[in-house]
Every structure is written in C-alpha cells, then in structure tokens.
Design an enzyme around this catalytic site. Sequence first.
Site, PDB file in Angstrom:
ATOM      1  N   CYS A   1       0.819  -1.215   0.000  1.00  0.00           N
ATOM      2  CA  CYS A   1       0.000   0.000   0.000  1.00  0.00           C
ATOM      3  C   CYS A   1       0.856   1.269   0.000  1.00  0.00           C
ATOM      4  O   CYS A   1       0.520   2.249  -0.639  1.00  0.00           O
ATOM      5  CB  CYS A   1      -0.909  -0.023   1.225  1.00  0.00           C
ATOM      6  SG  CYS A   1      -2.018   1.374   1.347  1.00  0.00           S
TER       7      CYS A   1
ATOM      8  N   CYS B   1       1.086   6.903   3.745  1.00  0.00           N
ATOM      9  CA  CYS B   1      -0.005   7.822   3.413  1.00  0.00           C
ATOM     10  C   CYS B   1       0.580   9.103   2.811  1.00  0.00           C
ATOM     11  O   CYS B   1       1.233   9.880   3.490  1.00  0.00           O
ATOM     12  CB  CYS B   1      -0.820   8.133   4.659  1.00  0.00           C
ATOM     13  SG  CYS B   1      -2.230   9.200   4.333  1.00  0.00           S
TER      14      CYS B   1
END
Length: 188
Positions: free
Chosen positions: A62, A65
């Site tokens: 992923c 962020c």
Amino acid sequence: METRDAAAAVVRRSHCRIPLISTMTSRKKELALQMVVNNQELWEEMLGSKGLIVVDVYQGWCGPCKAVVNLFRKIRNEFGDDLLHFAVAEVDSVDGLEKYRGKCEPTFLFYAGGELVAVVRGANAPLLQKTIQEQLEAEKKVLDHGADRVVIQDEAIPKEVSTAIEGEEEEEEEEEEAGIWLYSVAYR
C-alpha cells in the site's frame, strides 16, 4: 549528491545512517521530513530519539499515506521544533509492528521516550494536527519539568481476536480440504 534526483537521502545521525524521505524547499535545499524505518534495528534506534515521533505505519503493498505529507511539512514549518520527528515504517519489516499487519487503514503512532503515547487511525488532518500539538506540549512538560508521561496500550487487535482469526483460518483450511465451500460477508 544532486538534490533534484534525491528521492531518499541518507544523512549522518550520531553513530549510524538513517534513510530519510526528502522534500525540496523553494530554494532547492534538501529538507529531511520523514525517517524511513525498514528494519528492527532502525526501529529501536528511532524509539531512542528524544522528543515526539509521529510514525506512519504502512503495508508494503500500500505504501505510506501521501495525503498527510503536506500537513506534516506545514506542521514542521509552523512548530520548527527539534523535538518533533516524523517517520514511516513498513509493518512487515519491523517485529514491533506485527499487530498492524494486514490493515490498510492509515495508522499514525505517536512515541515519546520510547513509549506509545497516542494513536490516530485514518488520514484525519485536523485530528492529526491537534494530536501532534497536544503530544508535543506534553512531551515538553515531561522533558522540561519532569511531568509524568501518559503511556497507552493500543488495542488495535486484542490477542483474543487474533487467536480467533487464526482458529477460523484453520477451520477454513480443513473445510477447503474436505471440499466444503462457505461464503460469508461481514459489514462494519
């Protein structure tokens, strides 16, 4: 080192080298924003740092962020404090982050004095800014005036739940071997 090509720089910090995610200032000077923690040794070294450390824990598939990088840059410029540090840590590379594996929600862990003092889940900019400000003030009181540090336990995945999940996985494997297929949908 040519700053234009520097996506990650390595700077000298005390006795070892810690990789950093760099950002560029308007004058093209390199500004280190986030430490990159990708093994247990760097994790332990980071926890030994003085001040408040905000760690973005992420899955390798992923990535960290990206939505909060500008917020962190703004906070760094606003506070300009040597006691405020930012880091990114891949959960699969650090044993101490094992209970965060398999989660795709952005999670920010706040450490001071090597202890967990706060957790923010989700890329909630106002909450992150408020938590950083509160925890930085609290850490200054601890360091300057000897106040007690409030340490928390993150109950992200209680042990009972992880044990139950492991048990369910074993049952599913047995059912697959027996040719039994069950489908279930869970809503949060």
